[in-house]
Design a protein around this motif. Structure first.
Motif, PDB file in Angstrom:
ATOM      1  N   LYS A  88      -8.582  12.680  -3.997  1.00  0.00           N
ATOM      2  CA  LYS A  88      -7.892  11.792  -2.893  1.00  0.00           C
ATOM      3  C   LYS A  88      -8.746  10.479  -2.731  1.00  0.00           C
ATOM      4  N   CYS A  89      -9.882  10.528  -2.842  1.00  0.00           N
ATOM      5  CA  CYS A  89     -10.690   9.239  -2.700  1.00  0.00           C
ATOM      6  C   CYS A  89     -10.449   8.290  -3.754  1.00  0.00           C
ATOM      7  N   PRO A  90     -10.312   8.812  -5.090  1.00  0.00           N
ATOM      8  CA  PRO A  90     -10.037   7.607  -5.973  1.00  0.00           C
ATOM      9  C   PRO A  90      -8.529   7.007  -5.960  1.00  0.00           C
ATOM     10  N   LEU A  91      -7.579   7.959  -5.377  1.00  0.00           N
ATOM     11  CA  LEU A  91      -6.391   7.331  -4.925  1.00  0.00           C
ATOM     12  C   LEU A  91      -6.504   6.180  -3.948  1.00  0.00           C
ATOM     13  N   LEU A  92      -7.312   6.311  -3.028  1.00  0.00           N
ATOM     14  CA  LEU A  92      -7.457   5.387  -1.979  1.00  0.00           C
ATOM     15  C   LEU A  92      -8.464   4.430  -2.200  1.00  0.00           C
ATOM     16  N   VAL A 139      -5.163   1.011   8.789  1.00  0.00           N
ATOM     17  CA  VAL A 139      -5.006   0.618   7.269  1.00  0.00           C
ATOM     18  C   VAL A 139      -4.974   1.759   6.510  1.00  0.00           C
ATOM     19  N   ILE A 140      -5.661   2.780   6.600  1.00  0.00           N
ATOM     20  CA  ILE A 140      -6.104   3.762   5.701  1.00  0.00           C
ATOM     21  C   ILE A 140      -4.804   4.978   5.981  1.00  0.00           C
ATOM     22  N   GLN A 141      -4.462   5.255   7.087  1.00  0.00           N
ATOM     23  CA  GLN A 141      -3.490   6.391   7.358  1.00  0.00           C
ATOM     24  C   GLN A 141      -2.202   6.239   6.545  1.00  0.00           C
ATOM     25  N   PRO A 142      -1.483   5.272   6.422  1.00  0.00           N
ATOM     26  CA  PRO A 142      -0.170   5.251   5.647  1.00  0.00           C
ATOM     27  C   PRO A 142      -0.485   5.611   3.998  1.00  0.00           C
ATOM     28  N   ALA A 143      -1.633   4.967   3.676  1.00  0.00           N
ATOM     29  CA  ALA A 143      -1.886   5.330   2.142  1.00  0.00           C
ATOM     30  C   ALA A 143      -2.387   7.003   2.134  1.00  0.00           C
ATOM     31  N   TRP A 144      -3.037   7.313   2.951  1.00  0.00           N
ATOM     32  CA  TRP A 144      -3.553   8.727   3.223  1.00  0.00           C
ATOM     33  C   TRP A 144      -2.310   9.664   3.296  1.00  0.00           C
ATOM     34  N   ARG A 145      -1.259   9.414   3.902  1.00  0.00           N
ATOM     35  CA  ARG A 145       0.006  10.037   4.103  1.00  0.00           C
ATOM     36  C   ARG A 145       0.696  10.185   2.816  1.00  0.00           C
ATOM     37  N   GLY A 146       0.447   8.920   1.971  1.00  0.00           N
ATOM     38  CA  GLY A 146       1.432   8.755   0.970  1.00  0.00           C
ATOM     39  C   GLY A 146       0.471   9.224  -0.321  1.00  0.00           C
ATOM     40  N   ILE A 147      -0.458  10.069  -0.296  1.00  0.00           N
ATOM     41  CA  ILE A 147      -1.068  10.857  -1.326  1.00  0.00           C
ATOM     42  C   ILE A 147      -0.051  11.812  -1.891  1.00  0.00           C
ATOM     43  N   ASP A 148       0.093  12.060  -3.168  1.00  0.00           N
ATOM     44  CA  ASP A 148       1.160  13.096  -3.732  1.00  0.00           C
ATOM     45  C   ASP A 148       0.470  14.381  -3.511  1.00  0.00           C
ATOM     46  N   SER A 149       1.097  15.078  -2.730  1.00  0.00           N
ATOM     47  CA  SER A 149       0.586  16.444  -2.210  1.00  0.00           C
ATOM     48  C   SER A 149       0.755  17.522  -3.436  1.00  0.00           C
ATOM     49  N   LEU A 195       7.306  -0.809   5.175  1.00  0.00           N
ATOM     50  CA  LEU A 195       8.715  -1.137   4.851  1.00  0.00           C
ATOM     51  C   LEU A 195       8.751  -0.128   3.529  1.00  0.00           C
ATOM     52  N   PRO A 196       9.822   0.974   3.491  1.00  0.00           N
ATOM     53  CA  PRO A 196       9.978   1.462   2.083  1.00  0.00           C
ATOM     54  C   PRO A 196      10.704   0.559   0.924  1.00  0.00           C
ATOM     55  N   GLU A 197       9.806  -0.070   0.433  1.00  0.00           N
ATOM     56  CA  GLU A 197      10.786  -1.286  -0.382  1.00  0.00           C
ATOM     57  C   GLU A 197      11.697  -0.679  -1.231  1.00  0.00           C
ATOM     58  N   GLU A 198      11.407   0.307  -2.306  1.00  0.00           N
ATOM     59  CA  GLU A 198      12.214   0.487  -3.314  1.00  0.00           C
ATOM     60  C   GLU A 198      13.628   1.176  -2.939  1.00  0.00           C
ATOM     61  N   ARG A 199      13.633   2.002  -1.721  1.00  0.00           N
ATOM     62  CA  ARG A 199      14.794   2.540  -1.233  1.00  0.00           C
ATOM     63  C   ARG A 199      15.657   1.707  -0.620  1.00  0.00           C
TER      64      ARG A 199
END
Length: 511
Positions: free
Chosen positions: A425-429, A394-404, A155-159
């Motif tokens: 990437k790993c520290p962000l996850l 569990v991991i894939q949404p966070a992986w896609r959310g990494i700031d490119s 769920l995109p909470e903020e928007r």
């Protein structure tokens, strides 16, 4: 795909994933082999247990699927957005951390004939449950926590929250906001989640063996009984039942798609009509009752269990399988996301959308062919087929959310790919990885069929012991095994939460 395979790790990761998912091929062959046998189908349709088993399966699956969806949507409509929704997301692990077998065991000890509820209420008499209503209700409560967690993740909470506030300010109700804003935003992900819930509810064996119905059982239990017999005719009928379960999964998927299309066409449009009434009280009450159900389940097992007598073999086996399978799956997933061919990832989700019985049968055939049946490695390999996709979920949404942009800056500065992966990437996850590890451990702890079949009955776990004792063993011993399942899983979740908070405090100055 070619670019991924140019890296040496790309080929290695592809081999690892192929080894884990290899049972999909013999599983398909096993189901298709007797599919064109008129005698097999005639014997299956002539069996007197099949009609009642089909009715019980459809009833329990419909209750579990629609019930979990209804509970989740009512809670979302009542609590989202706001602090109550955030508090619920923090309390959901109280139910998520409880394995299905432990939750079903507590329900059995409470509400079955001779259970604690009917001992206290002497005027109450348990009704004969031939259609698996109790099984469906139990699964609906347990799976609603998973559906809510999945909605929270996508769920995109903020928007959307800002739009919901505007909508509420204009006098529109919560249900209208749910229909106009939330459902269109989460529909693709929610469809996959509900397909996984339906597939699991159709093919669940351990929980159905604990809660019933017993004679005849559900289709999955009936197929399990036939497949484990030495008679070739019975095994053929069991294989055809697996094919029937697959057909039911496809039927549920088609019905869900048609239902969603119909809901979209009949969904109320913005004509200025306000309907401020909303199930806020019901949703808020359910938001409190779901975590409370997890705590009640734990309390029942604590009260009814006995003190452990020193037999820690099943607990040790369960712990080792859970830790090793989660660790191996975590390494494989990170390698797959970074170096694997992402174009053909749809088959990675097949174990979540297919009935488990034919997949376990395919694993067993491969184990027999390789001569590893009855070995610890075979059981560990069998667990990975379900642990890996659940952890990837569990991991894939966070992986896609990494700031490119961070990755692009590091690449511009000449940082090698492995350094970008390890240092950025790993520290962000860290938090998603810890949660995924706990989820994979819970999934491994719940595996019944792969443990029993691939281990040839040589490796007793807390799950196999609990299922065996549920058919007539000692109540204190049964509660002790189920409590052991709960305690080990809860400890891993608590450890993951503590490490996640510690990592957040350590990196607070970097935000």
């Amino acid at each position: 795909m070619a670019a991924s395979l140019r890296h040496p790790l790309g080929g290695l990761i592809l081999l690892v994933m192929a080894a884990i998912y290899l049972p999909l091929l013999p599983a398909g062959g096993l189901m298709l082999a007797p599919a064109f046998s008129p005698d097999g189908w005639q014997a299956l349709l002539a069996d007197p247990q099949v009609p009642q088993a089909l009715a019980a399966t459809l009833t329990s699956t419909l209750i579990a699927t629609l019930g979990s969806l209804f509970i989740a949507l009512v809670v979302v409509a009542a609590l989202w957005p706001g602090k109550a929704w955030q508090r619920l997301s923090m309390r959901l692990p109280c139910l998520l951390a409880i394995p299905h077998v432990a939750f079903a065991t507590s329900a059995l000890l409470l509400f079955a004939e001779g259970g604690e509820f009917y001992r206290l209420c002497t005027l109450c008499t348990p009704q004969l449950d031939r259609y698996g209503v109790g099984l469906g209700v139990t699964l609906a409560i347990k799976e609603s926590a998973f559906v809510l967690w999945a909605i929270y993740a996508v769920l995109p909470e903020e928007r959307l929250a800002q739009k919901m506030v505007v909508l509420r300010t204009m006098g529109y109700g919560r249900v209208q906001g749910l229909c106009w804003l939330v459902l269109p935003a989460i529909a693709p992900a929610l469809g996959g989640v509900m397909l996984a819930v339906a597939a699991w509810s159709l093919s669940v064996v351990d929980v159905a063996m604990i809660l019933g119905p017993g004679n005849p059982p559900t289709l999955a239990v009936l197929a399990w009984q036939w497949l484990t017999q030495g008679d070739a005719d019975q095994q053929t009928k069991g294989t055809l039942l697996c094919l029937l379960l697959l057909g039911l999964v496809l039927l549920f998927a088609a019905l869900g798609y048609v239902l969603w299309r119909g809901v979209k066409q009949t969904m109320p449009v913005e004509k200025g009509q306000r309907h401020p009434s909303a199930p806020s009280r019901t949703g808020a009450l359910l938001g409190w009752l779901l975590p409370l159900a997890g705590l009640l389940s734990a309390a029942v097992l604590v009260v009814l269990s006995r003190t452990p007598q020193g037999d820690f073999g099943p607990a040790t086996t369960s712990l080792s399988l859970g830790l090793l399978s989660s660790l191996i799956a975590l390494v494989a997933i990170l390698g797959w996301l970074e170096w694997g061919p992402q174009r053909y990832t749809s088959w990675v989700w097949l174990p979540l959308a297919l009935p488990a019985l034919p997949l376990v049968a395919g694993q067993y055939q491969l184990a027999l062919y390789l001569g590893v049946e009855g070995h610890y490695f075979a059981v560990l390999w069998g667990h990975l087929l379900w642990v890996l996709p659940w952890m990837l979920l569990v991991i894939q949404p966070a992986w896609r959310g990494i700031d490119s942009r961070q990755v692009l800056i590091a690449r511009t500065l000449g940082m090698p790919r492995w350094k970008r992966f390890w240092l950025i990437k790993c520290p962000l996850l860290i938090r998603p990885l810890l949660l995924a590890f706990a989820t994979g451990f819970s999934v491994s702890m719940a595996q019944y069929m792969p443990t029993l079949w691939l281990g040839a009955g040589r490796y007793a776990t807390l799950t196999t012991e609990a299922v065996a004792l549920s058919s007539g063993g000692s109540t204190p011993v049964l509660a002790e095994r189920a409590l052991g399942l709960l305690v080990l899983t809860a400890l891993i979740f608590a450890l993951a939460a503590a490490l996640s908070r510690l990592a957040g405090d350590y990196r607070k100055g970097l935000r």
